[in-house]
Design a protein around this motif. Structure first.
Motif, mmCIF file in Angstrom:
data_model
loop_
_atom_site.group_PDB
_atom_site.id
_atom_site.type_symbol
_atom_site.label_atom_id
_atom_site.label_comp_id
_atom_site.label_asym_id
_atom_site.label_seq_id
_atom_site.Cartn_x
_atom_site.Cartn_y
_atom_site.Cartn_z
ATOM 1 N N GLY A 120 36.666 10.513 15.924
ATOM 2 C CA GLY A 120 35.841 10.659 17.197
ATOM 3 C C GLY A 120 34.875 11.543 16.879
ATOM 4 O O GLY A 120 33.672 11.315 17.358
ATOM 5 N N THR A 121 34.852 12.493 16.145
ATOM 6 C CA THR A 121 33.822 13.807 15.788
ATOM 7 C C THR A 121 32.859 12.811 15.008
ATOM 8 O O THR A 121 31.748 13.231 14.839
ATOM 9 N N SER A 122 33.497 11.814 14.198
ATOM 10 C CA SER A 122 32.436 11.154 13.301
ATOM 11 C C SER A 122 31.185 10.715 14.118
ATOM 12 O O SER A 122 30.237 10.447 13.335
ATOM 13 N N CYS A 123 31.594 10.287 15.348
ATOM 14 C CA CYS A 123 30.395 9.630 15.920
ATOM 15 C C CYS A 123 29.246 10.490 16.342
ATOM 16 O O CYS A 123 28.065 10.181 15.908
ATOM 17 N N PRO A 124 29.487 11.576 16.696
ATOM 18 C CA PRO A 124 28.189 12.470 16.725
ATOM 19 C C PRO A 124 27.608 13.001 15.346
ATOM 20 O O PRO A 124 26.329 13.409 15.093
ATOM 21 N N LEU A 125 28.512 13.115 14.419
ATOM 22 C CA LEU A 125 28.295 13.761 13.133
ATOM 23 C C LEU A 125 27.472 12.543 12.281
ATOM 24 O O LEU A 125 26.490 12.642 11.921
ATOM 25 N N THR A 126 27.527 11.315 12.710
ATOM 26 C CA THR A 126 26.811 10.232 11.751
ATOM 27 C C THR A 126 25.509 9.973 12.621
ATOM 28 O O THR A 126 24.505 9.895 11.914
ATOM 29 N N MET A 127 25.434 10.275 14.040
ATOM 30 C CA MET A 127 24.282 10.035 14.862
ATOM 31 C C MET A 127 23.131 11.267 14.285
ATOM 32 O O MET A 127 22.130 10.890 13.967
#
Length: 558
Positions: free
Chosen positions: A136-143
């Motif tokens: 889930g935290t990967s979403c803001p991190l990737t953007m």
């Protein structure tokens, strides 16, 4: 023994035996496949940084991920006095996961080291590791990682925002970005009426001054159906300006410090991805700056999308690695019918088959990351990256749900309950095949690149030809692909079949050139030569099963 204790002892039904101990390992040190791929593709110089993140991912972050997913984000539309806030509240475990990801370089490492070849490959490994703990935290991190190329279309905005985007400081406070040393960036593309067809977007961009065009302020009026990571400090969005669909940077707070007119309607109730918030929003004159040329919003934001598609591959590969680690650990430490489960011939075939597939996914993912890394310096690499990203995004993400389900089955009923993290991984597994363009979109992108960009097609087949002669099944598969693409009859209808063939051929090519013939021969024979069934665990009996399992998760290495 007292009479009470004697009675109590009589009610003891059993002692716990034949259960695996808690999993304690180093996600970097135990992963031969990842370490070799990073070195092979030019990121080996960053090994010290990667080695630091390995034990953090497999240690502290595992429990943080459980807490962040058990305590989902909460939408707080108003404060206690009735003032509109449109705030999303997160559990402290989420913020700690974000802090660890940012401080170890998941969003910013490649940009801070972009003068070094292999920077994006090294960053790929960081993101691969991170996804083994929480997705889930990967979403803001990737953007946040992917927004940089788009922001650079507007140099004055880039000067202000990129240093904070690439910072190692995480600041989750709900305050203006100007008061922070580090920020996160989200995006909003799709609307109710169009989905992937963003050219049907109806959100309007109205000039706030007399000037128009790049860098100028606008007010946005409209809606976004999927507004990812609504707690971010700013968002790249699409809206219709006078000159057509354009890209905008929309901050959470206006330049004077006021809350921007981004009205969250609700948070999505999703199958998985629970630690992250996804939302629907109304834009009621929200302040934004135009980024890039007016009317060129799609090409501008697609620079961000291309990198998030790369991250879909990386994230899915990371999820598969975590699922496989769980399966191997369980079967190494549980017995059935007189021997360890991992020593049962059929289970060993299943685990080796999973390990072989994961190794191919990691090889392709690392290669695409090298293409991204070299794209500004090498036109051929850029051309290869455009088509290979779509091929890999389609195939790697498509394979994730069935892969994780097979890993669940290795644990039996234990794999189906929430206490084992495989249930969470399985809910998460379909996301990346849908997000940033579903499977059909990726296949159409491959056809578009192959037919309209001769350089991409040439780069793809040049990549394949470098492994010619490495295995008869590979040579035959490459010849078939030439014929399939040359036949234009019902090409779109056949595109999934073609893209799957391209993905397998690319993976075989990379494994052949990696030089471990045990691995490449097993892959070519099973995936290209027909010596494989429709499910996992159907490798031929002579396949190097123990070696494949050890490469995926080295036994005895902590």
């Amino acid at each position: 023994m007292t009479e009470h204790n004697a009675i109590a002892a009589g009610f003891v039904t059993h002692e716990v035996t034949n259960q695996p101990p808690p999993l304690v390992y180093d996600a970097w040190k135990t992963d031969t496949v990842l370490r070799e791929a990073v070195t092979r593709e030019g990121g080996g110089w960053a090994e010290a940084e990667l080695a630091k993140y390995g034990p953090v991912v497999s240690g502290e972050m595992q429990q943080l991920a459980v807490l962040a997913n058990e305590n989902r984000p909460k939408f707080k539309p108003f404060d206690r006095y009735g003032h509109r806030r449109d705030e999303v509240e997160f559990h402290p475990a989420y913020h700690r996961l974000m802090e660890l990801g940012v401080s170890h370089g998941v969003p910013g490492f490649a940009w801070r080291n972009e003068d070094k070849p292999g920077a994006h490959v090294a960053r790929m490994a960081l993101f691969y590791l991170h996804n083994q703990a929480d997705q889930g935290t990967s979403c803001p991190l990737t953007m946040t990682y992917a927004c940089v190329p788009a922001l650079r279309h507007q140099p004055e905005l880039a000067r202000e925002w990129v240093p904070r985007v690439t910072s190692t400081t995480y600041d989750g406070r709900f305050i203006p970005a100007s008061q922070k040393a580090g920020v996160t960036v989200g995006m909003g593309m799709t609307e109710k009426q169009g989905g992937s067809d963003v050219r049907t977007n109806t959100t309007k961009a109205q000039r706030l001054g007399s000037a128009r065009g790049p860098g100028q302020p606008y007010g946005l009026v409209g809606h976004k159906w999927f507004f990812s990571a609504p707690m971010s400090d700013a968002f790249l969005v699409l809206a219709q300006a006078e000159g057509g669909l354009s890209c905008f940077l929309m901050p959470r707070f206006t330049p004077d410090g006021a809350l921007n007119a981004i009205r969250i309607q609700r948070l999505k109730d999703k199958l998985g991805d629970w630690s992250n918030a996804s939302s629907e929003v109304e834009l009621e004159g929200a302040f934004a700056w135009m980024v890039g040329e007016e009317g060129r919003g799609v090409p501008t934001i697609l620079e961000m999308v291309a990198m998030t598609r790369q991250d879909c591959m990386i994230g899915s590969s990371g999820q598969m690695r975590q699922a496989l680690v769980q399966a191997i650990h369980f079967t190494r430490n549980r017995t059935a019918f007189g021997k360890r489960i991992i020593d049962q011939p059929l289970m060993r075939n299943v685990l080796a088959d999973l390990a072989l597939e994961l190794e191919a996914h990691v090889a392709l993912t690392a290669r695409v990351s090298r293409a991204v890394d070299a794209s500004k310096r090498d036109a051929k690499e850029a051309a290869f990256g455009r088509i290979a990203t779509a091929v890999g995004k389609y195939w790697v993400c498509k394979r994730t749900p069935v892969f994780i389900n097979e890993a669940q089955e290795c644990l039996g009923g234990v794999g189906y309950v929430e206490e084992a993290n495989l249930a969470r991984l399985y809910r998460q597994a379909p996301l990346n095949s849908i997000w940033e363009g579903s499977g059909n979109i990726q296949c159409l992108d491959v056809l578009r690149a192959a037919s309209r960009e001769p350089a991409s097609r040439e780069a793809l087949f040049a990549e394949l030809l470098t492994a010619q002669g490495g295995h008869p099944a590979f040579d035959a598969a490459t010849a078939r692909l030439h014929k399939e693409l040359a036949n234009t009859d019902a090409l779109e209808t056949r595109s999934r079949f073609i893209v799957e063939g391209l993905a397998l051929a690319l993976q075989a090519s990379l494994l052949i050139r990696a030089g471990n013939t045990l691995v490449s021969d097993a892959f070519c024979e099973s995936r290209l030569g027909g010596a494989h069934g429709q499910t996992y665990g159907t490798l031929p009996a002579h396949a190097p099963m123990q070696a494949l399992i050890e490469r995926a998760f080295a036994e005895g290495v902590q």
